[in-house]
Scaffold this active site. Structure first.
Site, PDB file in Angstrom:
ATOM      1  N   ASP A  43       0.863  -1.184   0.000  1.00  0.00           N
ATOM      2  CA  ASP A  43       0.000   0.000   0.000  1.00  0.00           C
ATOM      3  C   ASP A  43       0.900   1.235   0.000  1.00  0.00           C
ATOM      4  OD1 ASP A  43      -1.728   2.184   0.947  1.00  0.00           O
ATOM      5  OD2 ASP A  43      -3.168   0.619   1.447  1.00  0.00           O
ATOM      6  N   GLN A 106     -14.412   2.815   1.689  1.00  0.00           N
ATOM      7  CA  GLN A 106     -13.737   2.280   0.497  1.00  0.00           C
ATOM      8  C   GLN A 106     -13.421   3.426  -0.453  1.00  0.00           C
ATOM      9  OE1 GLN A 106     -15.957  -0.660  -1.776  1.00  0.00           O
ATOM     10  NE2 GLN A 106     -14.173  -1.223  -3.003  1.00  0.00           N
ATOM     11  N   HIS A 112     -10.475  -5.435  -2.215  1.00  0.00           N
ATOM     12  CA  HIS A 112      -9.130  -5.732  -1.710  1.00  0.00           C
ATOM     13  C   HIS A 112      -9.169  -5.976  -0.216  1.00  0.00           C
ATOM     14  CE1 HIS A 112      -9.843  -1.376  -1.781  1.00  0.00           C
ATOM     15  NE2 HIS A 112      -9.169  -1.309  -0.647  1.00  0.00           N
TER      16      HIS A 112
HETATM   17  P1  DGP Z   1      -9.738   1.497   0.589  1.00  0.00           P
HETATM   18  O1  DGP Z   1     -10.012   2.838   1.197  1.00  0.00           O
HETATM   19  O2  DGP Z   1     -10.074   0.342   1.498  1.00  0.00           O
HETATM   20  O3  DGP Z   1     -10.385   1.417  -0.763  1.00  0.00           O
HETATM   21  O4  DGP Z   1      -8.151   1.421   0.443  1.00  0.00           O
HETATM   22  C1  DGP Z   1      -7.447   1.825  -0.667  1.00  0.00           C
HETATM   23  C2  DGP Z   1      -5.991   1.758  -0.288  1.00  0.00           C
HETATM   24  O5  DGP Z   1      -5.234   1.833  -1.468  1.00  0.00           O
HETATM   25  C3  DGP Z   1      -5.501   2.874   0.619  1.00  0.00           C
HETATM   26  O6  DGP Z   1      -4.922   2.323   1.789  1.00  0.00           O
HETATM   27  C4  DGP Z   1      -4.456   3.607  -0.194  1.00  0.00           C
HETATM   28  C5  DGP Z   1      -4.083   2.624  -1.265  1.00  0.00           C
HETATM   29  N1  DGP Z   1      -3.769   3.176  -2.569  1.00  0.00           N
HETATM   30  C6  DGP Z   1      -4.412   4.188  -3.201  1.00  0.00           C
HETATM   31  N2  DGP Z   1      -3.853   4.415  -4.411  1.00  0.00           N
HETATM   32  C7  DGP Z   1      -2.844   3.507  -4.535  1.00  0.00           C
HETATM   33  C8  DGP Z   1      -1.903   3.237  -5.570  1.00  0.00           C
HETATM   34  O7  DGP Z   1      -1.859   3.867  -6.630  1.00  0.00           O
HETATM   35  N3  DGP Z   1      -1.015   2.229  -5.354  1.00  0.00           N
HETATM   36  C9  DGP Z   1      -1.016   1.493  -4.185  1.00  0.00           C
HETATM   37  N4  DGP Z   1      -0.090   0.540  -4.071  1.00  0.00           N
HETATM   38  N5  DGP Z   1      -1.881   1.734  -3.186  1.00  0.00           N
HETATM   39  C10 DGP Z   1      -2.787   2.723  -3.367  1.00  0.00           C
END
Ligand code: DGP
Length: 148
Positions: A43, A106, A112
């Site tokens: 993340d 979300q 995820h």
């Molecule tokens: P949620 O709010 O449960 O949908 O979590 C989304 C998560 O994804 C959050 O912890 C931040 C992460 N995230 C957002 N954009 C990106 C990205 O471009 N790459 C990665 N690896 N993580 C991301």
């Protein structure tokens, strides 16, 4: 359908979401594990060191849309990677989180699981708030990969 029915018409899946682009290899990620049906990666806005995300490759926005096969594959990978995180980082606790819908927090519309190491006395950082670089994530990812 009457308003009391538990049946729900799925929303069309939006293939432009960021995790769909990561799965298709259109944008980079710090990868931990991949197989035919799932992908796990760091993340970029970690709530703790070692925060990993697990996604099914199937197009599904949330728990209501994912097939039982996709769910089984996602859970198997979540367990596999959670064990590696625990062994690599020696964290005494580990939290699994899965959010459905904006009202639940979300922010990316591809289902995820969050794998988040926990240690007593260390508070979680804010959800999806502060971005860190590949230089921070890669050394942690290398330890987790080595423990798979
Ligand atoms: P949620 O709010 O449960 O949908 O979590 C989304 C998560 O994804 C959050 O912890 C931040 C992460 N995230 C957002 N954009 C990106 C990205 O471009 N790459 C990665 N690896 N993580 C991301």
């Amino acid at each position: 359908m009457d308003s009391t029915s538990s049946k729900r018409v799925p929303m069309p899946y939006d293939r432009s979401n960021i995790f769909a682009k990561i799965i298709r290899g259109e944008i980079p990620c710090v990868k931990i594990y991949e197989d035919e049906k799932t992908l796990a990666f760091m993340d970029v806005m970690p709530q703790a060191d070692g925060h990993v995300l697990v996604v099914p490759k199937e197009d599904a926005e949330n728990i209501f849309d994912l097939s039982p096969e996709g769910l089984a594959a996602m859970m198997a990978t979540t367990q596999k990677v959670a064990k590696a995180v625990r062994n690599a980082l020696a964290c005494p606790g580990l939290m699994l989180v899965q959010l459905n819908g904006a009202a639940a927090g979300q922010s990316v519309n591809h289902i995820h699981f969050h794998i988040i190491p926990r240690t007593g006395g260390i508070d979680l950082k804010f959800h999806a708030r502060e971005m860190v670089g590949r230089d921070v994530l890669e050394p942690i990812a290398a330890k987790i990969r080595a423990a798979l």
